[in-house]
Design a protein around this motif. Sequence first.
Motif, PDB file in Angstrom:
ATOM      1  N   PRO A 100       0.829  -1.205   0.000  1.00 57.14           N
ATOM      2  CA  PRO A 100       0.000   0.000   0.000  1.00 57.14           C
ATOM      3  C   PRO A 100       0.866   1.259   0.000  1.00 57.14           C
ATOM      4  CG  PRO A 100      -0.836  -1.587   1.588  1.00 57.14           C
ATOM      5  CD  PRO A 100       0.492  -2.111   1.118  1.00 57.14           C
ATOM      6  N   ALA A 101       0.352   2.312  -0.614  1.00 60.02           N
ATOM      7  CA  ALA A 101       1.111   3.569  -0.700  1.00 60.02           C
ATOM      8  C   ALA A 101       1.485   4.085   0.674  1.00 60.02           C
ATOM      9  CB  ALA A 101       0.291   4.617  -1.458  1.00 60.02           C
ATOM     10  N   SER A 102       0.618   3.873   1.677  1.00 60.57           N
ATOM     11  CA  SER A 102       0.907   4.373   3.019  1.00 60.57           C
ATOM     12  C   SER A 102       2.097   3.653   3.646  1.00 60.57           C
ATOM     13  CB  SER A 102      -0.328   4.233   3.924  1.00 60.57           C
ATOM     14  OG  SER A 102      -0.621   2.870   4.172  1.00 60.57           O
ATOM     15  N   LEU A 103       2.285   2.369   3.317  1.00 67.06           N
ATOM     16  CA  LEU A 103       3.428   1.630   3.856  1.00 67.06           C
ATOM     17  C   LEU A 103       4.720   2.103   3.194  1.00 67.06           C
ATOM     18  CD1 LEU A 103       4.474  -0.499   5.789  1.00 67.06           C
ATOM     19  CD2 LEU A 103       4.025  -2.241   4.042  1.00 67.06           C
ATOM     20  N   LYS A 104       4.650   2.380   1.902  1.00 70.24           N
ATOM     21  CA  LYS A 104       5.824   2.945   1.215  1.00 70.24           C
ATOM     22  C   LYS A 104       6.164   4.301   1.815  1.00 70.24           C
ATOM     23  CE  LYS A 104       8.982   3.461  -2.040  1.00 70.24           C
ATOM     24  NZ  LYS A 104       9.450   4.834  -1.807  1.00 70.24           N
ATOM     25  N   ALA A 105       5.153   5.129   2.109  1.00 72.43           N
ATOM     26  CA  ALA A 105       5.400   6.425   2.744  1.00 72.43           C
ATOM     27  C   ALA A 105       6.066   6.226   4.101  1.00 72.43           C
ATOM     28  CB  ALA A 105       4.092   7.197   2.895  1.00 72.43           C
ATOM     29  N   TYR A 106       5.605   5.224   4.851  1.00 74.27           N
ATOM     30  CA  TYR A 106       6.203   4.913   6.154  1.00 74.27           C
ATOM     31  C   TYR A 106       7.682   4.552   6.000  1.00 74.27           C
ATOM     32  CZ  TYR A 106       7.216   2.383  10.461  1.00 74.27           C
ATOM     33  OH  TYR A 106       7.801   1.953  11.630  1.00 74.27           O
ATOM     34  N   PHE A 107       7.977   3.668   5.056  1.00 74.89           N
ATOM     35  CA  PHE A 107       9.369   3.272   4.838  1.00 74.89           C
ATOM     36  C   PHE A 107      10.231   4.483   4.475  1.00 74.89           C
ATOM     37  CE2 PHE A 107       8.019  -1.303   3.555  1.00 74.89           C
ATOM     38  CZ  PHE A 107       8.031  -1.685   4.876  1.00 74.89           C
ATOM     39  N   ASP A 108       9.707   5.367   3.643  1.00 74.35           N
ATOM     40  CA  ASP A 108      10.457   6.574   3.273  1.00 74.35           C
ATOM     41  C   ASP A 108      10.752   7.439   4.494  1.00 74.35           C
ATOM     42  OD1 ASP A 108      10.496   5.872   0.608  1.00 74.35           O
ATOM     43  OD2 ASP A 108       8.784   7.126   0.053  1.00 74.35           O
ATOM     44  N   LEU A 109       9.827   7.482   5.440  1.00 70.64           N
ATOM     45  CA  LEU A 109       9.979   8.337   6.614  1.00 70.64           C
ATOM     46  C   LEU A 109      10.931   7.758   7.662  1.00 70.64           C
ATOM     47  CD1 LEU A 109       6.250   9.429   7.043  1.00 70.64           C
ATOM     48  CD2 LEU A 109       8.155  10.910   6.375  1.00 70.64           C
ATOM     49  N   VAL A 110      11.097   6.439   7.677  1.00 69.82           N
ATOM     50  CA  VAL A 110      11.990   5.833   8.675  1.00 69.82           C
ATOM     51  C   VAL A 110      13.367   5.510   8.114  1.00 69.82           C
ATOM     52  CG1 VAL A 110      10.078   4.901  10.036  1.00 69.82           C
ATOM     53  CG2 VAL A 110      11.175   3.445   8.299  1.00 69.82           C
ATOM     54  N   ALA A 111      13.571   5.696   6.827  1.00 68.94           N
ATOM     55  CA  ALA A 111      14.901   5.496   6.238  1.00 68.94           C
ATOM     56  C   ALA A 111      15.724   6.751   6.507  1.00 68.94           C
ATOM     57  CB  ALA A 111      14.789   5.227   4.742  1.00 68.94           C
ATOM     58  N   ARG A 112      16.384   6.797   7.663  1.00 74.68           N
ATOM     59  CA  ARG A 112      17.077   7.996   8.108  1.00 74.68           C
ATOM     60  C   ARG A 112      18.571   7.714   8.302  1.00 74.68           C
ATOM     61  NH1 ARG A 112      14.087  11.761  11.002  1.00 74.68           N
ATOM     62  NH2 ARG A 112      16.116  12.811  11.197  1.00 74.68           N
ATOM     63  N   ALA A 113      19.386   8.348   7.448  1.00 74.37           N
ATOM     64  CA  ALA A 113      20.839   8.202   7.565  1.00 74.37           C
ATOM     65  C   ALA A 113      21.293   8.686   8.939  1.00 74.37           C
ATOM     66  CB  ALA A 113      21.536   9.004   6.470  1.00 74.37           C
ATOM     67  N   GLY A 114      22.082   7.849   9.608  1.00 75.95           N
ATOM     68  CA  GLY A 114      22.570   8.169  10.938  1.00 75.95           C
ATOM     69  C   GLY A 114      21.678   7.674  12.055  1.00 75.95           C
ATOM     70  N   LEU A 115      20.443   7.288  11.720  1.00 75.64           N
ATOM     71  CA  LEU A 115      19.507   6.791  12.729  1.00 75.64           C
ATOM     72  C   LEU A 115      19.134   5.331  12.487  1.00 75.64           C
ATOM     73  CD1 LEU A 115      17.077   9.832  13.111  1.00 75.64           C
ATOM     74  CD2 LEU A 115      18.940   9.160  14.631  1.00 75.64           C
ATOM     75  N   THR A 116      18.705   5.015  11.276  1.00 72.64           N
ATOM     76  CA  THR A 116      18.327   3.632  10.971  1.00 72.64           C
ATOM     77  C   THR A 116      19.315   2.952  10.017  1.00 72.64           C
ATOM     78  OG1 THR A 116      16.837   4.386   9.216  1.00 72.64           O
ATOM     79  CG2 THR A 116      15.869   4.027  11.399  1.00 72.64           C
ATOM     80  N   PHE A 117      20.141   3.739   9.359  1.00 75.52           N
ATOM     81  CA  PHE A 117      21.230   3.188   8.547  1.00 75.52           C
ATOM     82  C   PHE A 117      22.331   4.239   8.459  1.00 75.52           C
ATOM     83  CE2 PHE A 117      19.081   5.725   5.404  1.00 75.52           C
ATOM     84  CZ  PHE A 117      20.062   6.107   4.494  1.00 75.52           C
ATOM     85  N   GLN A 118      23.497   3.806   8.034  1.00 69.51           N
ATOM     86  CA  GLN A 118      24.588   4.760   7.848  1.00 69.51           C
ATOM     87  C   GLN A 118      25.360   4.419   6.580  1.00 69.51           C
ATOM     88  OE1 GLN A 118      27.149   4.460  11.261  1.00 69.51           O
ATOM     89  NE2 GLN A 118      27.930   2.439  10.726  1.00 69.51           N
TER      90      GLN A 118
END
Length: 200
Positions: A100-118
């Motif tokens: 669903p588009a809302s889940l893709k939006a969620y993934f975009d919002l939590v993909a944070r350099a320095g927080l969830t990946f580096q």
Amino acid sequence: MKILNINSSSNRQSSISSTYANKLINRIKEVEVDTTVVTRHTTYSDLPFLNEEMLASLFVKGERTDEQNKVLEISQQLVEELLEADTIVIASPIYNFSVPASLKAYFDLVARAGLTFQYTENGPVGLLKNKKAYVVVSSGGTEIDSEIDFAGRYTQHFLGFIGISDVEMIKLDQLMFDAETKQETAQKQISQITKQLQTI
């Protein structure tokens, strides 16, 4: 145990993916009595899509202004929910071969350099280690792991990208053809998961 339940179905009343995610969570709570659950419904949380303001705030060099931090407030909240969770349960139907588009939006919002990946010299590395994820995926006709599955494989890849490599898929696919068998198999899988938890 802290469980983050990420529900992405647009169907609030009779979603198969949501139903089986809840079945799993309830069984886990029977085994792990000291369990708290935070539910994030991506479809009904008014999550924004990434826009120009958010992108500018994400990629700012140096300290962010108060205004930039305000723009990223929802992203920060979602990331903190992930960081605090021991177990993530994602319920996702397949809409037109993907999530669903809302889940893709969620993934975009939590993909944070320095927080969830580096970023490293060897490429990006996920930072969310030592977490378990269960992904409950349902579909009417799309076969999970087939060439036209852009939901299950994508979700598993994204979780690995942010460091969650221990992922178990609960497949409720092609329900138009044999719903009863698929649901029985998913129920057995959930029972097996809870038996394994009892032995840990």
